[in-house]
Each structure stands twice: as structure tokens, then as C-alpha cells.
Design an enzyme around this catalytic site. Structure first.
Site, PDB file in Angstrom:
ATOM      1  CG  HIS A 544      16.432  14.538 105.085  1.00 49.84           C
ATOM      2  ND1 HIS A 544      15.578  13.992 104.154  1.00 49.84           N
ATOM      3  CD2 HIS A 544      16.896  15.710 104.552  1.00 49.84           C
ATOM      4  CE1 HIS A 544      15.513  14.801 103.102  1.00 49.84           C
ATOM      5  NE2 HIS A 544      16.304  15.842 103.314  1.00 49.84           N
ATOM      6  CG  HIS A 593      10.374  12.985 108.969  1.00 47.25           C
ATOM      7  ND1 HIS A 593       9.915  11.738 108.607  1.00 47.25           N
ATOM      8  CD2 HIS A 593      11.317  13.316 108.048  1.00 47.25           C
ATOM      9  CE1 HIS A 593      10.551  11.338 107.517  1.00 47.25           C
ATOM     10  NE2 HIS A 593      11.407  12.282 107.158  1.00 47.25           N
TER      11      HIS A 593
END
Length: 631
Positions: A544, A593
């Protein structure tokens, strides 16, 4: 070079390392060279599943190159697969790790070992349903004539990779052919002399180590053959390589020393010669081995790769310490210096010294590498302390730097520096992450965004958590693809086909690069807190963050280049950067993440966007891409 030729060249670069690894479709056992004695052997390899080969194709066949890249991308290591190794009546069994690698070390019967130096080990899968072909691995068995074993580093010891410059090292590792890799002058003759020993018939074991990945194994094989360097097992010590203690360890700091300890235990009846370079920690590691094994290390040879005075002084101190144990530590500027010391210690013969001297002379003149520019190195110098030799000066490779940058506008020069900084930042960050150095700070930042009493609950009100989910969607593949298609469609309607193609290459290349990096590092997702968003790929780098940087910065840069006022340029670029930062922050907030994943994604994505922008500027100046939205 026109745009189409540039695309072909880029695809050849990306497909080259994968095309070398062609083979049958289905499940494949890939063996690497092993080694052993008459009592014990070690076998390495991997088991993976790959798609069918695209077959023979032209270098300019773009579709075939894409198929080759796609085939390698979707190669999958098979985890927990049982595999057997049969050798001289002995059998051992193990399982592959979660990435498909395996390592076997087992004892054998001395009486059953044949007379050959190189022998075969048969590898087969236990599960016959996988239909993998049985393969044979080459194993070097140390003969009784061997008088010592050699352990040598590869990077900046055998082949120049610029290990002190990690960006240059990565370029040499992945993007240069075997015949283009520069071997240090005389290294082939020196290693042949050590392999043959003082009598010329000893066949001493040669073991090589590297910090590189297994994907360059075939390139190193070709390099060794090209320069007539005695082959031996090539063992990689990074997180993506094999070690004795763990197939894919998270830390690499002690791998080399543990490797040497295991080898010395396996060849317990042989002394050793250790060869490395001054660029990393080889002198410290080897000195430690000398103190742990008094009398077993005949010599330590360190190739100087451009050390600063402080580093030279530190190595000189190590040389004094090892001298007290009876072992010589020589900091050498060239292969000839090593050979001269080896003759004095009766490790090699006088005739071999003359061959090394002649090889150094030919190599420096470029006679050994047809088609390559000759690069003669200046004469080596002597330092003033402890008789430690300094290296020959690094070739003057940067003389044309000012010619390249003279006349270039400041924005292009700044962008070049930013690209280099972004790549350097990514490489450094990846190095720290894979060694486990960032684990503590990653955990602290992730937990700081969670309620202390309940790590499953992110800090802040519910509306803020929902906003983070909305922001993270801006970096999703669907949203970024929609934005990219909208911009490409607009450019096509404006008949700006060159700009549209550059946009396709920027986004498509970024997606390909992100996928390759994720599969290469294959870092697990955080398991410290529950995920606030669905995930299904590896963690490093953040896709992302990287793709939002690629798309939003590319679009922002495209718009800013064609907006008249400075204030609007700053606004558009600031909005692109802010959106990219918010997407990355949301990934950490939602616990999908690690913070270092996001930092790496930003670095890689921004570097790729700048590279594409730089390409656009060059092509616009050549008139191959439209320079204005209105022309």
C-alpha cells in the site's frame, strides 16, 4: 535509444536472472554443490513448483520476457516436504523449511566412499504424488592428499562487488552478467595454487561464502568457470540463504563464524587458510577463530578494498594479536602479495608464484576479458605500521562524473541524488530488518498505537479507527488501479500517447517491483496485535505504501509539470505526499504492517516514481514524449 528499445532493454534486465533458472514445469528439486569428508557430508538444495517454460525466444521478444518474469514470480517453494539423500549406502531424511530450502548433514561409512574427489548424492522426494524427478547433487570429498582447507569470502575478495557501497553491490549482484563481473587480478591463479598446494597434487577443499542470495548461484558458477577458479560449495549466509543452524535465519551477524566452526569440526584433521576482505567484519571474525582454535589456522589473508586509516589501524592491531598465536594475518593489496606470503610459508610452490605473477600482469592489461576496458591499477603502497600492506588504489571510475552532470538543470541533479538516497535508504533498512535490528522499535511503535490494557483495541475513538480504514483503502490495488486508468484515459483522449505509455510503465513497473520485493524478502505480517484490515501477502515492503507513492507521486509530478504557477505546483505535490504518508500511517495503525515495512515502501515507491519522472524528462527533451498537455 527510442522508447520501445528502452522497454525491451528493461525487460531483458529483469528477466535475465530468472531466465537462467529455466527448467521443467511442475515440482523441481534444485541441488547445490555439497561437501564432506570420509566420515560426514553436507547437502543443500530447494524444492519448488514452477510453471511451464516459455521456450526459446529472441532477446527482443517482449512477450517471452514477460512470460519469463511471470514464471519466476509464481515459482513457489514447497514447505515441509520430505526429501531423502542416498550416498554410498547411507541414507538421511529431512523436510524443507517454509520457503522450500533444505539442508542435510549426516554421517557416512568410510569404507563405502569411492576414490573420486567429486561424487554424487541422490535426492528424491518421499511423496511420489508430487512427481518430481530424482536428481543428483555433486559432493566434494576431501582426499587423503589434502593438507589444509581454504575458506574464502566471495564479495570483494574474489569478485569486485563494491560491498562497502551497498547500492553498487546490489547492482553487481543482480544486474551484471558473469563475464562482466570484474575479478581481482590474479585471483584465479592464486586459488588454483592454493587448491593444488605445495606439491601441486593436494586437491585441498575450497569453500566459498557470500552475503548474496541463492538466485545468483548460476551466475557465480559461470563466473568461476570463466576465470578458471577452482569450484567448491558456495554457501550463502544471509536471511535468504542456508546455514547450519537454521535454513532461513533472521539474523546474520554470527552466521559466518558459526559456519567456520562447523566446517572446522567436520574437517577436524585439517588446518585452515581464511581469506576475506577489509570491507566488513572478516578480520574480526577470522581473528576470533584463530584465538578459539590455536594452531589450526595457518594464515589469514585480508584483501584491502579501500579502508580508511582508522580501519587499517584496527586491522593492524588484530594482526599483532594473531601473531602472538603463531598465525599470520596479512592485509594484502593484491593476489601477488598473498601468493608471496604463501610461498614463504610453503603453502604453495615457487612455480605457482610465477603463474600468479603472470596472471596478475595479464589481468591488469585486460587480456583475460575480451571486450572489456582494461583498467590498470596503480602500484601498491606500503604503510608505516607493522608492515601491513594497503590496497592498490581503486580505479578512477568517476572521472566522467562531471561530464555527465555538467549542463544538467538543478532539478534533474537533485532528483538523481534523491533516487540514490531512496535506494540507499531501502537497502540499509532491508539489511537492518533482515538482521532483526529493528524488531524492538517495530514492537514499541506498534504497541504505542494500541490501548495498554487491550492490545486488540487501537487508540482513539471509533470514528478515527473507521477513518483509518477509509484512508488505507486509498492505497488498495483497486483504488490505485482506478486512479491510474482514469489518468491514462484522460491522456489518451488528449492524444498524449507517450505520456499514457509512461504512466502504464510507471504503475505496472511499480506493481511488478513491489511483488518481486515481497516475494524476495517474504517477511511475515505482524502477529503482535489483531489486524484491522484483511491481508494476504508478505509484509516487507508495504505494498500500500509503495504503490500509493508510485501512483500519487507520479500523478502529482505529472500535473505539477504542466501547471503554470509555483503555488499550485507546491499544492499538488504536497497533496500527493500527504496522501502517501496517510496511507502508510494507516497500515501501521491497523496493525497490518510493521513501521519498517512502511518506511521501506515509501523509499522504494518514491525512488521508482522519481526514476519514471527522470525518464519522462529525458524523453521529452528528445521529443519522443509530449512536453505539454496543450501541444
Amino acid at each position: 535509444m527510442d522508447l520501445l528499445q528502452g522497454i525491451r532493454h528493461a525487460l531483458r534486465v529483469f528477466a535475465k536472472p530468472f531466465g537462467r533458472q529455466s527448467g521443467p514445469s511442475g515440482v523441481v528439486i534444485r541441488p547445490y554443490r555439497g561437501f564432506g569428508s570420509h566420515k560426514e557430508i553436507c547437502v543443500f538444495g530447494s524444492v519448488f513448483r514452477q510453471a511451464s517454460s516459455p521456450g526459446q525466444s529472441s532477446r527482443d521478444d517482449i512477450l517471452a520476457q514477460l512470460k519469463t518474469i511471470w514464471r519466476r514470480m509464481w515459482r513457489r517453494g514447497l514447505r515441509h516436504i520430505e526429501i531423502t539423500a542416498d550416498f554410498a549406502g547411507s541414507r538421511a531424511k529431512t523436510k524443507t523449511d517454509r520457503f522450500g530450502f533444505f539442508f542435510l548433514r549426516f554421517r557416512i561409512e568410510d569404507a563405502a566412499v569411492g576414490d573420486g574427489i567429486w561424487q554424487k548424492v541422490t535426492l528424491a522426494l518421499v511423496d511420489k504424488k508430487l512427481a518430481a524427478e530424482t536428481v543428483e547433487a555433486d559432493i566434494f570429498i576431501a582426499p587423503e592428499s589434502a593438507r589444509y582447507a581454504i575458506i574464502s569470502d566471495i564479495d570483494d575478495t574474489v569478485v569486485y562487488t563494491g560491498v562497502v557501497n551497498k547500492v553498487k553491490m546490489m547492482w553487481h549482484l543482480f544486474f551484471t552478467k558473469a563475464e562482466s563481473r570484474v575479478a581481482f587480478p590474479g585471483v584465479g591463479a592464486l586459488y588454483r595454487a592454493l587448491y593444488q598446494g605445495n606439491t601441486g597434487t593436494q586437491h585441498n577443499p575450497m569453500l566459498y561464502v557470500s552475503r548474496g542470495p541463492w538466485s545468483i548461484y548460476e551466475v557465480l558458477e559461470s563466473f568461476f568457470n570463466l576465470h578458471n577458479i577452482p569450484v567448491g560449495p558456495v554457501l550463502f549466509l544471509r536471511h535468504w540463504g542456508l546455514t547450519f543452524d537454521h535454513p532461513l535465519p533472521r539474523r546474520s551477524r554470527d552466521h559466518k563464524i558459526n559456519f567456520i566452526r562447523h566446517i572446522m569440526a567436520l574437517y577436524d584433521d585439517l588446518p585452515f587458510i581464511l581469506i576475506g576482505d577489509s570491507g566488513q567484519r572478516d578480520p574480526e571474525v577470522y581473528a576470533r577463530i584463530v584465538h578459539e582454535n590455536p594452531g589450526r589456522v595457518l594464515a589469514v589473508y585480508i584483501r584491502d578494498v579501500g579502508s580508511k586509516p582508522g580501519r587499517l589501524q584496527a586491522i593492524a592491531e588484530l594482526a599483532r594479536e594473531t601473531a602472538g598465536t603463531g598465525t599470520t594475518l596479512l592485509l594484502a593489496g593484491d593476489s601477488l602479495s598473498i601468493a608471496q606470503d604463501a610461498v614463504q610459508q610453503q603453502l604453495i610452490g615457487a612455480e605457482a608464484l610465477r603463474e600468479v605473477e603472470e596472471a596478475c600482469r595479464q589481468d591488469e592489461s585486460g587480456a583475460h576479458q575480451p571486450g572489456l576496458l582494461a583498467q590498470r591499477l596503480p602500484a601498491s603502497k606500503q604503510s608505516s605500521f607493522y608492515g601491513v600492506k594497503t590496497m592498490r588504489s581503486v580505479p578512477g571510475k568517476y572521472r566522467t562524473l562531471f561530464k555527465l552532470v555538467s549542463g544538467i538543470e538543478i532539478t534533474v541533479l537533485v532528483s538523481t541524488l534523491l533516487i540514490a538516497a531512496g535506494i540507499w535508504g531501502f537497502v540499509e533498512l532491508a539489511d537492518e530488518v533482515m538482521e532483526g535490528e529493528t524488531a524492538t522499535i517495530d514492537r514499541q511503535i506498534l504497541l504505542a498505537m494500541r490501548t495498554a490494557a487491550d492490545p486488540s483495541d487501537p487508540i482513539g475513538p471509533l470514528w478515527f479507527e473507521e477513518s483509518m480504514r477509509d484512508l488505507t483503502a486509498l492505497g488498495s490495488t483497486a483504488v490505485l488501479l482506478l486512479v491510474s486508468l482514469a489518468v491514462i484515459g484522460f491522456l489518451l483522449l488528449k492524444r498524449k500517447h507517450g505520456m499514457a505509455l509512461l504512466m502504464v510503465l510507471s504503475v505496472g513497473g511499480g506493481l511488478l517491483l513491489s511483488t518481486l520485493l515481497k516475494q524476495g524478502f517474504n517477511r511475515p505480517r505482524p502477529d503482535l496485535v489483531p489486524h484491522g484490515s484483511y491481508v494476504m501477502t508478505a509484509s516487507f515492503p508495504s505494498g500500500h505504501s509503495m504503490l500509493s507513492a508510485v501512483v500519487f507521486l507520479t500523478v502529482g509530478g505529472l500535473l505539477a509539470r504542466y501547471i503554470g504557477t509555483r503555488h499550485l505546483k507546491i499544492y499538488v505535490l504536497s497533496l500527493s505526499i500527504l496522501t502517501t504518508l496517510l496511507v502508510g500511517f494507516s497500515r501501521v495503525y491497523l496493525g497490518v504492517h510493521w513501521p519498517t515495512d512502511v518506511l521501506a515502501g515509501w523509499s522504494a515507491g518514491a525512488s521508482w516514481a522519481l526514476i519514471c519522472w527522470f525518464l519522462a524528462v529525458v524523453l521529452q527533451r528528445r521529443g519522443q514524449v509530449e512536453s505539454s498537455l496543450e501541444e
